[in-house]
Design a protein around this motif. Structure first.
Motif, mmCIF file in Angstrom:
data_model
loop_
_atom_site.group_PDB
_atom_site.id
_atom_site.type_symbol
_atom_site.label_atom_id
_atom_site.label_comp_id
_atom_site.label_asym_id
_atom_site.label_seq_id
_atom_site.Cartn_x
_atom_site.Cartn_y
_atom_site.Cartn_z
ATOM 1 N N GLN A 187 -9.269 -4.223 10.130
ATOM 2 C CA GLN A 187 -7.976 -3.743 10.637
ATOM 3 C C GLN A 187 -7.242 -4.858 11.378
ATOM 4 N N SER A 188 -7.993 -5.678 12.127
ATOM 5 C CA SER A 188 -7.370 -6.786 12.844
ATOM 6 C C SER A 188 -6.805 -7.809 11.860
ATOM 7 N N PHE A 189 -7.559 -8.126 10.803
ATOM 8 C CA PHE A 189 -7.130 -9.092 9.792
ATOM 9 C C PHE A 189 -5.869 -8.605 9.086
ATOM 10 N N ALA A 190 -5.815 -7.302 8.784
ATOM 11 C CA ALA A 190 -4.677 -6.746 8.049
ATOM 12 C C ALA A 190 -3.379 -6.858 8.836
ATOM 13 N N ARG A 191 -3.471 -6.848 10.184
ATOM 14 C CA ARG A 191 -2.260 -6.863 11.008
ATOM 15 C C ARG A 191 -1.767 -8.280 11.310
ATOM 16 N N LYS A 192 -2.554 -9.278 10.942
ATOM 17 C CA LYS A 192 -2.167 -10.660 11.232
ATOM 18 C C LYS A 192 -1.091 -11.138 10.262
ATOM 19 N N SER A 193 -0.372 -12.161 10.662
ATOM 20 C CA SER A 193 0.640 -12.747 9.790
ATOM 21 C C SER A 193 -0.040 -13.477 8.641
ATOM 22 N N SER A 194 0.725 -13.792 7.605
ATOM 23 C CA SER A 194 0.175 -14.518 6.456
ATOM 24 C C SER A 194 -0.403 -15.859 6.890
ATOM 25 N N GLU A 195 0.277 -16.522 7.828
ATOM 26 C CA GLU A 195 -0.202 -17.826 8.301
ATOM 27 C C GLU A 195 -1.549 -17.681 9.014
ATOM 28 N N GLU A 196 -1.665 -16.633 9.848
ATOM 29 C CA GLU A 196 -2.927 -16.412 10.568
ATOM 30 C C GLU A 196 -4.047 -16.044 9.598
ATOM 31 N N TYR A 201 12.109 5.242 0.813
ATOM 32 C CA TYR A 201 13.295 4.676 1.457
ATOM 33 C C TYR A 201 13.344 3.156 1.372
ATOM 34 N N GLN A 202 12.175 2.512 1.597
ATOM 35 C CA GLN A 202 12.167 1.062 1.808
ATOM 36 C C GLN A 202 11.346 0.293 0.780
ATOM 37 N N ALA A 203 10.736 0.992 -0.193
ATOM 38 C CA ALA A 203 9.796 0.355 -1.121
ATOM 39 C C ALA A 203 8.695 -0.361 -0.342
ATOM 40 N N SER A 204 8.323 0.220 0.804
ATOM 41 C CA SER A 204 7.289 -0.367 1.661
ATOM 42 C C SER A 204 5.948 -0.356 0.928
ATOM 43 N N VAL A 205 5.232 -1.476 0.978
ATOM 44 C CA VAL A 205 3.916 -1.556 0.344
ATOM 45 C C VAL A 205 2.891 -1.090 1.364
ATOM 46 N N GLN A 206 2.413 0.142 1.189
ATOM 47 C CA GLN A 206 1.540 0.780 2.164
ATOM 48 C C GLN A 206 0.068 0.671 1.758
ATOM 49 N N THR A 207 -0.786 0.663 2.767
ATOM 50 C CA THR A 207 -2.225 0.761 2.500
ATOM 51 C C THR A 207 -2.513 2.127 1.896
ATOM 52 N N SER A 226 1.499 -3.219 4.415
ATOM 53 C CA SER A 226 0.286 -4.005 4.245
ATOM 54 C C SER A 226 0.600 -5.326 3.555
ATOM 55 N N ARG A 227 0.335 -6.439 4.254
ATOM 56 C CA ARG A 227 0.584 -7.759 3.660
ATOM 57 C C ARG A 227 -0.393 -8.021 2.510
ATOM 58 N N ILE A 228 -1.620 -7.549 2.668
ATOM 59 C CA ILE A 228 -2.624 -7.772 1.619
ATOM 60 C C ILE A 228 -2.260 -6.985 0.368
ATOM 61 N N GLU A 229 -1.868 -5.726 0.568
ATOM 62 C CA GLU A 229 -1.478 -4.900 -0.576
ATOM 63 C C GLU A 229 -0.235 -5.481 -1.248
ATOM 64 N N GLU A 230 0.642 -6.051 -0.443
ATOM 65 C CA GLU A 230 1.848 -6.680 -1.003
ATOM 66 C C GLU A 230 1.469 -7.881 -1.862
ATOM 67 N N GLU A 231 0.525 -8.692 -1.368
ATOM 68 C CA GLU A 231 0.081 -9.856 -2.138
ATOM 69 C C GLU A 231 -0.633 -9.423 -3.413
ATOM 70 N N ARG A 232 -1.428 -8.354 -3.294
ATOM 71 C CA ARG A 232 -2.125 -7.832 -4.473
ATOM 72 C C ARG A 232 -1.119 -7.336 -5.509
#
Length: 813
Positions: A788-797, A573-579, A704-710
């Protein structure tokens, strides 16, 4: 105007003012009456516009809103517009009066012919589940003055409806799935201006009789309504959308090759960087270029500011030792082993497969033994002979009990119901109820899909002197509203015990703020419907949902597959980048991983929390990639400098290098479940009674922000490689030989004292050491929690943490 009794005529909310009509096409006079538009939400108006935009193009589409967002109201509003309704008593008997006037004319007297039913005003056929047809009738009566006929009942009653429709006396005809399929020859070529299918996921199988029948409609303005377009696979979306727009999405073979295959392969943890890149490219194309032409979907996120919060906690309840022993015995039964080992060579030495030789498979065995394992996961009494069993059930359960309890008397059903050693979930439920009862304002809904479990829960609640009500299939319709009122008003009623199938829909129980799903359904939609009895408009308190799973059992596997399917929906639906949690690839027998295939179904994870391990492993792999590849610099450069060539290394998944990175992870990864500190009193209490793991369902489905960056990095590299290959090919194709070029000097020049940037392996190792030295991680057990805590943080954090690690590394060197 009020004298004309406009509908729906609800009282206006405080501060709400009446609105004018919603104009769709001023020139054509296509408007939603003011009496209806006043009560629509903005997203519902967008849904009406979506229908109109497709309708005027002569084609259909699919509205995929979550349940509870008012798909029915959007359809009725749209129909009121195209049928040019006034929304008041001027619409009463409009068609019948029109037909009577025609019959008074010369044309009728001479030729006895009438114009087509949709000659003056459009018409509509709505196909819905049998249980929902009465709801459509009520909603049409509530929201306007429509001339509606229900194509149900006896043949004579149905024939009368068809006669009325053909004469032009009906705006809308309602019918059921089975009748529409069975009578398709009478319905397919009638003068329908639009055909709507409610719960359109019923046409997800291209070979089913329903799908084949509904494709016979000559009307091409076909619309579907469903909140679960992608329920089990991406192929389902093609089948439904192809019904709404025949041929516009290509063939099923093309969809499978271009969409299904890359998306399913890319969802696996074992996907290469190229496969991940292709999956993301396809997902974005589907989301941005394909779906908007045919499909509109909104989730409850659009109304979350109008509702309190909902917490969906999944609790992995340990099986008792007796449950584990019985579970093992069932797995070792010959019929089960014949299923698990069916493709092995036969023991007799024939060279044939076991299933084709000496170990035939029991017909229907897979579902039979899956059902038995689900029962064992919930309560051992479910496999014992019960007083209300039929003779056949009694015999079957007695044979099963003899396997489950060999060499000992078979426990009595009535006694077994009370024994905590026969049900690992009892102690969890007891604990939750005791905690919640401390606050007398709490009210609880407990859902189960099993009639026997419902009776056991009733006995259990009586034993503990809890005030409760019970609703099941035997509860009369006339008794339901008084029960609901009593639940809301009587402070002594603490619990409403409900059969999922009998009370999972249609009940408004906003007085409850706690929900327990005792035995989750394999279809997550049923559980979501149950939760929505409490979490809906009118709810004023935060709602806490607890889904109880038998840890290590088939229930955990079912939940893992639900996670996989929910991720599919987010991707589709959203092209969501999932873990990527799981290695299995749906539909690929060579890559079944931990999710698919019969061997996974008939397996017991006794000492490991399989879902927990999969989630932790995936988040640690993401953390490793972030530590190895992400820069701590906050500035974003659009182009790579030549120095970047020192940093960039080929895909970490495809070579020996990644094995080294995983090896470093293994040094810190602990297979034992760590003690996780949590301020939530319920979590502490559950931990004290042996529940080693629970998590919030929504947390594991976050993008996942990390998976998105990858993925972004992989896309850039793929683009760079294509450009380089194109340049090389161009140079080779030039006719004149190229003179050797002097390499361009590097600027700034690299000095001997300049150090090359750290390689990913070195960066990972140094940052991991910094994590420990700075006290962010004190022991191996802390790593999954930190990941898990790191994965949920914003890119800035995340950047700030990486910068702190790098500063520590530089200071140390």
């Amino acid at each position: 105007m009020q004298n004309l009794h406009p509908k729906p005529g609800f009282p206006l909310a405080p501060g709400q003012s009446p609105l004018g009509p919603m104009i769709l096409d001023r020139a054509e006079g296509i408007t939603v009456p003011a009496s209806i538009n006043t009560y629509l939400r903005e997203y519902q108006r967008e849904g009406v516009s979506f229908f109109w935009d497709l309708y005027k193009q002569g084609r259909g589409g699919l509205l995929g809103d979550d349940m509870g967002l008012g798909k029915t109201i959007q359809v009725i509003s749209f129909l009121s517009a195209i049928m040019k309704k006034h929304g008041d008593e001027r619409d009463i008997n409009r068609r019948r009066d029109h037909v009577s006037n025609i019959q008074d004319g010369v044309e009728w007297r001479q030729r006895r012919t009438l114009p087509l039913a949709n000659k003056t005003w459009p018409t509509c056929l709505i196909i819905a589940p049998t249980s929902v047809v009465p709801n459509w009738e009520r909603e049409f009566q509530t929201w306007g003055y429509f001339e509606v006929g229900s194509y149900t009942g006896s043949k004579k009653e149905r024939d009368d409806i068809l006669t009325d429709f053909k004469m032009g006396r009906l705006d809308v005809v309602l019918t059921t799935f089975d009748l529409a399929r069975r009578d398709i020859a009478q319905l397919d070529d009638l003068a329908w201006s639009a055909v709507f299918v409610d719960e359109a996921h019923r046409v997800k199988n291209p070979k089913s009789k329903i799908t084949l029948a509904y494709n016979q409609f000559t009307c091409l303005r076909r619309f579907g309504l469903t909140g679960t377009t992608i329920q089990n696979s991406y192929m389902e979306a093609w089948t439904i959308l192809d019904w709404t727009n025949p041929g516009r999405l290509g063939t099923s073979k093309q969809w499978k090759g271009y969409v299904v295959k890359p998306l399913t392969i890319g969802q696996s943890t074992s996907a290469t960087e190229e496969e991940r890149t292709k999956a993301l490219t396809v997902a974005i194309t589907v989301r941005d270029k394909v779906l908007p032409q045919f499909f509109k979907r909104r989730t409850k996120d659009i109304i979350k500011d109008q509702l309190p919060t909902k917490t969906d906690e999944v609790v992995f309840c340990p099986l008792t030792p007796v449950q584990v022993a019985v579970y093992r015995r069932i797995l070792h039964m010959n019929p089960v082993q014949n299923l698990v080992r069916k493709d092995e060579n036969c023991d007799c030495g024939s060279g044939e497969k076991r299933k084709d030789c000496c170990h035939s498979i029991e017909k229907g065995g897979v579902l039979k033994y899956m059902s038995i394992l689900i029962k064992i996961s919930n309560h051992l009494a479910l496999i014992l002979p019960a007083p209300n069993d039929s003779p056949e059930q009694t015999l079957r359960n007695r044979e099963l009990a003899e396997v489950a309890f060999p060499g000992q008397p078979i426990p009595k059903y009535g006694t077994a119901m009370l024994l905590p050693q026969y049900c690992g979930k009892w102690v969890v439920l007891d604990t939750l109820l005791r905690e919640w009862r401390k606050d007398r304002t709490n009210k609880v809904l407990i859902f189960t899909k099993s009639v026997k479990l419902l009776d056991m829960l009733e006995f259990h609640l009586n034993t503990n002197s809890y005030g409760f009500l019970k609703l099941d299939g035997s509860t009369k319709q006339s008794d339901r509203m008084p029960m609901i009122d009593r639940f809301h008003q009587d402070s002594d009623i603490f619990i409403f015990l409900i059969s999922t199938l009998a009370g999972g829909t249609g009940l408004n129980l906003t007085g409850a703020n706690k929900v327990v799903i005792f035995d989750p359904n394999w279809n997550p939609a049923h559980d979501l419907q149950a939760m929505d009895r409490a979490y809906r408009f009118g709810q004023t308190r935060d709602v806490f949902v607890y889904r109880l799973l038998g840890a290590g059992s088939i229930e955990e596997l079912i939940y893992a597959r639900q996670l996989y399917k929910q991720q599919q929906m987010a991707i589709g639906y959203q092209a969501s980048v999932q873990t990527r949690y799981f290695s299995g690839v749906q539909g690929d027998t060579s890559r079944q991983g931990e999710l698919f295939g019969i061997k996974n179904i008939f397996k017991l994870h006794e000492d490991t929390l399989a879902t927990k391990m999969a989630i932790e492993k995936a988040t640690i792999m993401e953390l490793d990639w972030a530590l190895a590849h992400l820069s701590s610099s906050k500035s974003k450069k659009s182009a790579k400098s030549k120095a970047d060539d020192w940093v960039y290394e080929a895909d970490s998944k495809s070579g020996k290098e990644e094995a080294d990175l995983r090896g470093l992870s293994a040094l810190l990864f602990d297979d034992e479940p760590p003690e996780v500190t949590d301020d939530n009193d319920i979590h502490k209490t559950l931990s004290a009674i042996g529940v080693k793991y629970s998590h919030r369902n929504d947390d594991v489905l976050l993008p996942s922000r990390i998976e998105e960056e990858r993925s972004r990095t992989a896309l850039k590299e793929a683009k760079r490689k294509r450009a380089a290959a194109k340049k090389l090919k161009s140079e080779r194709n030039q006719s004149t030989p190229q003179k050797s070029k002097t390499p361009e000097p590097q600027w700034p020049p690299r000095r001997k004292h300049h150090k090359a940037p750290l390689s990913p392996q070195s960066k990972l190792a140094s940052r991991q050491m910094a994590l420990i030295e700075l006290g962010m991680i004190n022991c191996p057990a802390d790593l999954p929690v930190f990941a898990q805590s790191f994965a949920r943080k914003s890119s800035e954090e995340q950047n700030e943490i990486l910068a702190r690690l790098d500063e520590h590394v530089r200071g140390r060197s």
